[in-house]
Structures are given as C-alpha cells and as structure tokens.
Write an enzyme that holds these catalytic residues in place. Structure first.
Site, short mmCIF file in Angstrom:
data_model
loop_
_atom_site.label_atom_id
_atom_site.label_comp_id
_atom_site.label_asym_id
_atom_site.label_seq_id
_atom_site.Cartn_x
_atom_site.Cartn_y
_atom_site.Cartn_z
N HIS A 140 5.54 1.55 7.80
CA HIS A 140 4.26 1.70 7.09
C HIS A 140 3.34 2.67 7.83
CE1 HIS A 140 4.41 -1.00 3.68
NE2 HIS A 140 4.75 -2.03 4.42
N GLY A 174 3.80 -10.17 7.82
CA GLY A 174 3.36 -8.99 8.56
C GLY A 174 2.41 -8.19 7.70
N HIS A 186 9.90 -2.69 9.76
CA HIS A 186 9.30 -2.53 8.43
C HIS A 186 7.83 -2.11 8.56
CE1 HIS A 186 8.57 -3.93 4.13
NE2 HIS A 186 7.35 -3.91 4.61
N GLU A 187 7.12 -2.75 9.52
CA GLU A 187 5.69 -2.42 9.71
C GLU A 187 5.51 -1.02 10.32
OE1 GLU A 187 5.10 -6.15 8.13
OE2 GLU A 187 3.91 -4.32 8.18
N GLN A 208 -1.61 -0.46 4.92
CA GLN A 208 -1.58 -1.18 3.64
C GLN A 208 -2.97 -1.57 3.16
OE1 GLN A 208 1.71 -3.86 5.30
NE2 GLN A 208 2.15 -3.86 3.13
N CYS A 235 7.78 -6.66 0.40
CA CYS A 235 6.64 -5.89 0.89
C CYS A 235 5.39 -6.27 0.08
CB CYS A 235 6.92 -4.39 0.71
SG CYS A 235 5.59 -3.34 1.34
N LEU A 236 4.30 -6.51 0.79
CA LEU A 236 3.07 -6.92 0.10
C LEU A 236 2.51 -5.79 -0.76
CD1 LEU A 236 1.40 -8.97 2.96
CD2 LEU A 236 2.76 -9.81 1.03
O1 LIG Z 1 4.57 -5.66 3.43
C1 LIG Z 1 4.63 -6.11 4.58
O2 LIG Z 1 4.63 -5.38 5.57
C2 LIG Z 1 4.81 -7.61 4.76
C3 LIG Z 1 6.25 -8.03 4.57
C4 LIG Z 1 6.94 -8.01 5.92
C5 LIG Z 1 8.43 -8.21 5.83
C6 LIG Z 1 8.98 -9.39 5.37
C7 LIG Z 1 10.37 -9.54 5.34
C8 LIG Z 1 11.20 -8.53 5.75
C9 LIG Z 1 10.64 -7.36 6.19
C10 LIG Z 1 9.25 -7.20 6.25
C11 LIG Z 1 6.25 -9.43 4.03
O3 LIG Z 1 5.70 -10.33 4.60
S1 LIG Z 1 7.10 -9.69 2.54
C12 LIG Z 1 6.82 -11.35 2.08
C13 LIG Z 1 7.48 -12.37 2.98
O4 LIG Z 1 6.81 -13.17 3.55
C14 LIG Z 1 8.95 -12.38 3.23
C15 LIG Z 1 9.80 -11.66 2.43
C16 LIG Z 1 11.17 -11.66 2.69
C17 LIG Z 1 11.68 -12.38 3.75
C18 LIG Z 1 10.81 -13.11 4.56
C19 LIG Z 1 9.46 -13.11 4.31
ZN LIG Z 2 5.58 -3.75 3.64
#
Ligand SMILES: O=C(O)C[C@@H](Cc1ccccc1)C(=O)SCC(=O)c1ccccc1
Ligand SMILES: [Zn+2]
Length: 170
Positions: free
Chosen positions: A137, A45, A133-134, A50, A91-92
């Site tokens: 943000h 996401g 989560h998004e 971001q 989170c990225l």
């Molecule tokens: O920073 C962002 O919004 C992206 C974030 C989204 C997210 C992933 C997982 C749980 C909640 C929100 C990411 O993509 S983090 C990296 C990722 O791909 C990931 C991390 C943990 C679990 C599954 C995927």
């Molecule tokens: Zn995030």
C-alpha cells in the site's frame, strides 16, 4: 476519530508514501485514528495510504480480542527465503474481494515504533503476509494487481456494488 477509507480503484491509492521525519503529536493522533478505523472496519492491518495520508505508517493488530495494536513507521521489509506461500488475502480498500496471493514465507521487518524505538524482527505466517500487503500500500500497490485482468474487472464491479449498498444504508 473514524477516517474514510479510499476504495479501489481510487488513483490516490497509487501515491508513493513519504518517510516520516518526526513522530509529532499530529502523527500520534493519526495513529490512534487509524487503529480505531482499522477495528471499526474489521481489519487486521491498515496503511496510511488507505486513509489518504501518504506517509510511511502502518498499524496492525492480529490479536483475537483487538488488544495488541502494533505501529510500524518507515518500515523496510526484506524477504529471508526464496520460498513463497499462497494466502487468501482481503483488503479494506477492496471490500468483499478475497483471492490467493503468493508472497515470501519469511521476512525481516525493520521499522520504528510509535515511540521512535527500533523494531527489527524476523516474521512468518499471517504477520509476514500482512506486513507485505501493507508495505505494498505504501508503494501504491494493491493485492488485486497480482490477479488476472478478469479478476481485476470483477473486483472493480464488486466494489462499485458494495459502495452503492453502503451509501443506501447510510
Ligand atoms: O487492507 C488492508 O490492508 C487490511 C487487510 C490486511 C490483510 C488481511 C489478510 C491478508 C493480507 C492483508 C485486512 O485486514 S482484510 C480483512 C481481514 O481482516 C482478513 C482478511 C483475510 C484474512 C484474514 C483477515
Ligand atoms: Zn489492503
């Protein structure tokens, strides 16, 4: 084009996003750039906040083969149950930091897609976790805000280290 992702604790990540009035050609380009940036960063996401664009726009792709990008414009998320579930989030904008966050298990998503058509879905599982989560943000909230002060300090130190290593590599 790849867009630079803001890193925690950059204060710009705390900006409240404005509603999108019209899906212009410029916004369609931003959507394409955000999807490309999300894939490059190995995310599922990405919120416009971001990439330092403070409009209510989210892209997401939960597919294994990165073949099903989804766009949510002016999203509204409503919890449908009291029950919450923990999930190991990342989170990225907070690279290499993962920790458990509890969120409502099932939510309703109302939004527009990239064509301006209505989205109205009830979702649970990773999609429900990710959209919340998004949405955070877009409201200037980062998942580490839910963690202890100590974990927030550790997250800041960790991001500083990761950025230094990335700068050496580039
Ligand atoms: O920073 C962002 O919004 C992206 C974030 C989204 C997210 C992933 C997982 C749980 C909640 C929100 C990411 O993509 S983090 C990296 C990722 O791909 C990931 C991390 C943990 C679990 C599954 C995927
Ligand atoms: Zn995030």
């Amino acid at each position: 084009a790849l867009l630079p992702i803001l890193n925690y604790p950059d204060p710009r990540l705390r900006t409240i996003a404005e509603p999108v009035k019209e899906v212009t050609a410029e916004i369609k380009t931003l959507i394409a750039d955000m999807i490309e940036t999300m894939y490059d960063a190995q995310g599922i996401g990405l919120a416009a906040s971001q990439v330092d664009r403070h409009i209510q726009l989210i892209v997401m792709d939960l597919s294994e083969d990165k073949s099903q990008p989804r766009v949510f414009i002016n999203p509204k998320v409503t919890p449908l149950v009291e029950e919450k579930q923990p999930y190991e989030e990342g989170c990225l904008s907070v690279p290499d930091v993962y920790d458990k966050v509890e969120r409502p298990t099932k939510v309703r998503i109302e939004a527009l897609d990239e064509n301006g058509d209505k989205i109205d879905e009830e979702v649970e599982g990773l999609l429900a976790v990710c959209i919340q989560h998004e949405m955070d943000h877009l409201n200037g909230v980062i998942f580490v805000d839910y963690l202890s002060r100590l974990k927030q300090t550790r997250a800041r130190d960790k991001v500083r280290k990761v950025i230094k290593i990335r700068e050496k590599q580039s």
